[in-house]
Structure formats: C-alpha cells, structure tokens
Motif scaffolding. Structure first.
Motif, short mmCIF file in Angstrom:
data_model
loop_
_atom_site.label_atom_id
_atom_site.label_comp_id
_atom_site.label_asym_id
_atom_site.label_seq_id
_atom_site.Cartn_x
_atom_site.Cartn_y
_atom_site.Cartn_z
N LEU A 111 0.84 -1.19 0.00
CA LEU A 111 0.00 0.00 0.00
C LEU A 111 0.87 1.25 0.00
CD1 LEU A 111 -2.72 -1.02 2.62
CD2 LEU A 111 -3.12 -0.55 0.19
N PRO A 112 0.33 2.37 -0.44
CA PRO A 112 1.06 3.63 -0.32
C PRO A 112 1.16 4.05 1.14
CG PRO A 112 -1.16 4.02 -1.13
CD PRO A 112 -0.96 2.54 -1.13
N GLY A 113 2.20 4.79 1.46
CA GLY A 113 2.42 5.19 2.84
C GLY A 113 1.28 5.99 3.44
N VAL A 114 0.62 6.83 2.62
CA VAL A 114 -0.46 7.66 3.13
C VAL A 114 -1.62 6.83 3.66
CG1 VAL A 114 -1.65 7.91 0.91
CG2 VAL A 114 -1.83 9.72 2.62
N GLY A 115 -1.76 5.60 3.17
CA GLY A 115 -2.89 4.77 3.58
C GLY A 115 -2.65 3.99 4.86
N ILE A 116 -1.42 4.00 5.38
CA ILE A 116 -1.10 3.17 6.54
C ILE A 116 -0.47 3.93 7.69
CG2 ILE A 116 -0.84 1.03 5.22
CD1 ILE A 116 2.25 1.63 5.34
N ALA A 117 -0.27 5.24 7.53
CA ALA A 117 0.46 6.01 8.55
C ALA A 117 -0.16 5.86 9.94
CB ALA A 117 0.51 7.48 8.14
N GLU A 118 -1.48 6.00 10.03
CA GLU A 118 -2.12 5.92 11.35
C GLU A 118 -2.07 4.51 11.92
OE1 GLU A 118 -5.91 7.69 11.76
OE2 GLU A 118 -5.26 9.67 11.08
N ASP A 119 -2.18 3.50 11.06
CA ASP A 119 -2.14 2.11 11.53
C ASP A 119 -0.76 1.79 12.10
OD1 ASP A 119 -4.83 1.02 10.25
OD2 ASP A 119 -3.80 2.17 8.70
N VAL A 120 0.28 2.26 11.42
CA VAL A 120 1.64 2.02 11.89
C VAL A 120 1.88 2.78 13.19
CG1 VAL A 120 4.08 2.37 11.37
CG2 VAL A 120 2.53 1.51 9.59
N ALA A 121 1.43 4.04 13.25
CA ALA A 121 1.61 4.84 14.46
C ALA A 121 0.89 4.22 15.66
CB ALA A 121 1.11 6.26 14.23
N ALA A 122 -0.26 3.60 15.40
CA ALA A 122 -1.03 2.97 16.47
C ALA A 122 -0.49 1.60 16.85
CB ALA A 122 -2.49 2.85 16.05
N GLY A 123 0.44 1.07 16.05
CA GLY A 123 1.01 -0.23 16.36
C GLY A 123 0.16 -1.42 15.96
N THR A 124 -0.91 -1.19 15.16
CA THR A 124 -1.77 -2.31 14.74
C THR A 124 -1.18 -3.05 13.55
OG1 THR A 124 -3.08 -0.78 13.40
CG2 THR A 124 -3.86 -1.24 15.63
N LEU A 125 -0.39 -2.35 12.74
CA LEU A 125 0.29 -2.95 11.60
C LEU A 125 1.75 -2.51 11.62
CD1 LEU A 125 -2.33 -2.27 8.76
CD2 LEU A 125 -1.88 -4.49 9.85
N SER A 126 2.59 -3.28 10.96
CA SER A 126 3.97 -2.85 10.74
C SER A 126 4.21 -2.73 9.25
CB SER A 126 4.96 -3.82 11.38
OG SER A 126 4.89 -5.10 10.76
N ALA A 127 5.16 -1.89 8.86
CA ALA A 127 5.36 -1.65 7.43
C ALA A 127 6.79 -1.20 7.18
CB ALA A 127 4.39 -0.58 6.94
N ALA A 128 7.22 -1.42 5.93
CA ALA A 128 8.56 -1.01 5.52
C ALA A 128 8.52 -0.65 4.04
CB ALA A 128 9.56 -2.13 5.77
N PRO A 129 9.35 0.29 3.61
CA PRO A 129 9.39 0.62 2.18
C PRO A 129 9.86 -0.59 1.37
CG PRO A 129 10.55 2.27 3.51
CD PRO A 129 10.27 1.11 4.40
N LEU A 130 9.28 -0.75 0.20
CA LEU A 130 9.73 -1.80 -0.72
C LEU A 130 11.06 -1.38 -1.36
CD1 LEU A 130 6.48 -2.95 -2.54
CD2 LEU A 130 8.04 -4.42 -1.25
N SER A 131 11.90 -2.36 -1.63
CA SER A 131 13.16 -2.08 -2.32
C SER A 131 13.46 -3.21 -3.30
CB SER A 131 14.31 -1.95 -1.30
OG SER A 131 14.51 -3.18 -0.62
N GLU A 132 14.45 -2.97 -4.12
CA GLU A 132 14.93 -3.99 -5.07
C GLU A 132 13.80 -4.63 -5.89
OE1 GLU A 132 17.53 -6.86 -3.18
OE2 GLU A 132 18.20 -5.34 -1.75
#
Length: 315
Positions: free
Chosen positions: A240-261
């Motif tokens: 997902l794009p970062g804008v769609g998950i910022a609050e979920d990550v901040a709340a600790g309900t989901l974890s996320a990392a930028p895609l690479s390679e």
C-alpha cells in the motif's frame, strides 16, 4: 421536457416509488405520475417498469435518469454561481479523492474551505484512480486526485506528490521504516492484493516482473480498508502507499517497511478537465487542496512522500 419532469424522473428512480417521490417533491401522486407519462409520450419509450421491489428504470429510463441528474446538477451549479455576494466566491465543487488519501485530506480540506470560502458547497467523492478518472471524463467531478497519469487530450494533470509503496504486515512481523524490504522477500509471503485491473495492482505486478518474483496471491479485494483488515487477521501481507497506513503504523496495529529492489513509487497528480471554463470556485478549491497536500507532506504526516509541485497557486 421541463425541469419538473426531470426532477420527477430522478426522484422516482432514486426512491423506487411514485408515492414516496410525491412526498419528497411536495406534490400529489397523480401529478408525479402525469409528469412521468408526459415524458414517456414525448420520448416514445417506457421509462419505468413496475416490480415487486417498486419502480425500476428500463434501459432507456436509466439513460434518461443519468442525463437528467447531470442536467439538474448543472442548473444547481449555475444558480450558485450567478448569485454571489460582492467579493464572495460561491458555487458547488465536486472533488475526487483517492481512497488512500481521504483520511488524511478530507477533513482539513472541508475545514479550510468552510472557514475561508463559506459560499462554496463542497461535495467529496472517494474511489480508486480508474473510477475517479472516468467520473472526471464524464463530467461528474470538477477536479480529482489521480495517480500515474500524464496529461491527456481531455485532462490536465499537474504533478503534486511522489510517494513510496510499502509492504504491510501484522505488527508481530516487526517491519520498520528504516529497514526496506526487498520485493522478493515480500513476495515470499501470501499476499492480499488489489483486484486485477486496479492501477495499484498494475504497479505491483510490474515491480514483481522487474524483481523476477512470482506472487502468491491469497485474496484480492477492491477495498484498501479490507486489505488492511485481512492483513491484521493474518491472511497475508499486502502493498500500500504510505499515506494509507500512517495511522495504523503509528497505532502499532500494523507494521510496514518501504519496498526495495526495486523501489516502487506512485505519482499523484491533480487532474482537471481541459474543456470549458473553470469556475472561480473550482480554482479556489484546487488551490486549497494543493495547500493541504503541501502541509501534510512538509509536516511529515504523509509517509515517504516528496513534493513535485513547485507553485501551489498556479492554475
């Protein structure tokens, strides 16, 4: 064919009942029936069929309802534009927001317009980029955020933001913003994916091709909210794009990392029709929307986004 007939047509189609339409239009039932019948006689085709579920538009009726609704909306917009107080911008503006951006942008945009331009009536529509572009081409939107779009013969596209796509997992996976995840590693997990044909899915499929990775698609959905729910429930990871998950990550309900390679980016643009005049109210709302985006990006609330717009006030 007159405005009263068009209002009757649209109202009956929306509520499925002549009786209920008459109540909403403050008319007696025979008057609404007469307006529909007169319209049918003029057109030479039936516009409704009676079913157990109520009045249902025929194929011809559905076409007329769609066109009538647009005609009535245009008349309403014209009335709003030609009755301004001196020095006050008035009008109705319909804005398309990408589903992923709505939570971040909708309320600040409404608040800014209500505070600074109370004569403008905002109407917000949220959807995926493909749907918004179709609505813009059809004249149902005045302006819209879209992504990965260049200017077309019918639309002007102004680049605003370039943002990274993120791999998203349950909190227990421990993904972190400072530790990008190679695409091949993300693809090793079952994936909750946008439905085929969706523009975000096309970006992900293209990245998979560049990475030489085969996707294990556990489920497809056309809803970002459902994507996140299924990830939270353990059905797989997603992108997902970062804008769609910022609050979920901040709340600790989901974890996320930028895609690479490879890195996977999308470009968000402000799209407006090329044809016709641009009402002052639309120009005002466009400037407010761009300003809201600049504020969110520079304030760090839009994950891994970079501004591309150089002049937020130009039209």
């Amino acid at each position: 064919m007159d405005v009263r007939q068009l209002k009757a047509l649209v109202t009956v189609a929306e509520v499925g009942s002549v009786t209920r339409a008459a109540e909403l239009l403050h008319l007696v039932q025979p008057a609404v029936t007469r307006q529909i019948r007169t319209l049918e006689q003029e057109l030479g085709v039936p516009l409704f069929e009676r079913t157990r579920q109520g009045m249902r538009p025929t194929e011809a009726g559905a076409i007329m309802v769609d066109r009538a609704r647009r005609a009535l909306n245009e008349l309403e917009r014209a009335r709003a534009e030609v009755r301004p107080a001196p020095g006050v911008v008035t009008g109705i503006v319909t804005v398309g927001l990408l589903e992923s951006t709505a939570e971040l942008l909708a309320e600040p945009l409404v608040r800014a317009v209500a505070r600074d331009h109370p004569g403008i009536e905002l109407r917000l529509m949220t959807a995926y980029s493909g749907h918004l572009q179709q609505w813009l081409d059809d004249g149902d939107l005045d302006l819209s955020l879209l992504y990965n779009l260049d200017s077309t013969p019918s639309l002007n596209a102004r680049p605003l933001v370039r943002e990274h796509l993120w791999v998203v997992a349950p909190a227990a996976a421990g993904l972190r913003a400072d530790r990008p995840v190679p695409f091949a590693e993300a693809a090793a997990h079952p994936l909750v994916m946008p439905a085929s044909g969706h523009a975000l899915r096309a970006l992900i499929d293209a990245a998979a091709g560049r990475a030489g990775a085969e996707l294990d698609v556990a489920v497809q959905t056309n809803s970002m909210r459902v994507q996140k729910q299924l990830v939270l429930a353990g059905h797989g990871w997603t992108v997902l794009p970062g804008v769609g998950i910022a609050e979920d990550v901040a709340a600790g309900t989901l974890s996320a990392a930028p895609l690479s390679e490879p890195d996977v980016w999308r470009s968000i643009v402000l799209a407006t029709p090329r044809s016709g005049r641009t009402p002052p109210a639309v120009q005002v709302v466009a400037r407010e929307l761009v300003q809201r985006i600049r504020t969110e990006v520079t304030g760090g609330r839009w994950l891994s986004a970079r501004l591309q717009e150089t002049d937020a006030t130009e039209q």
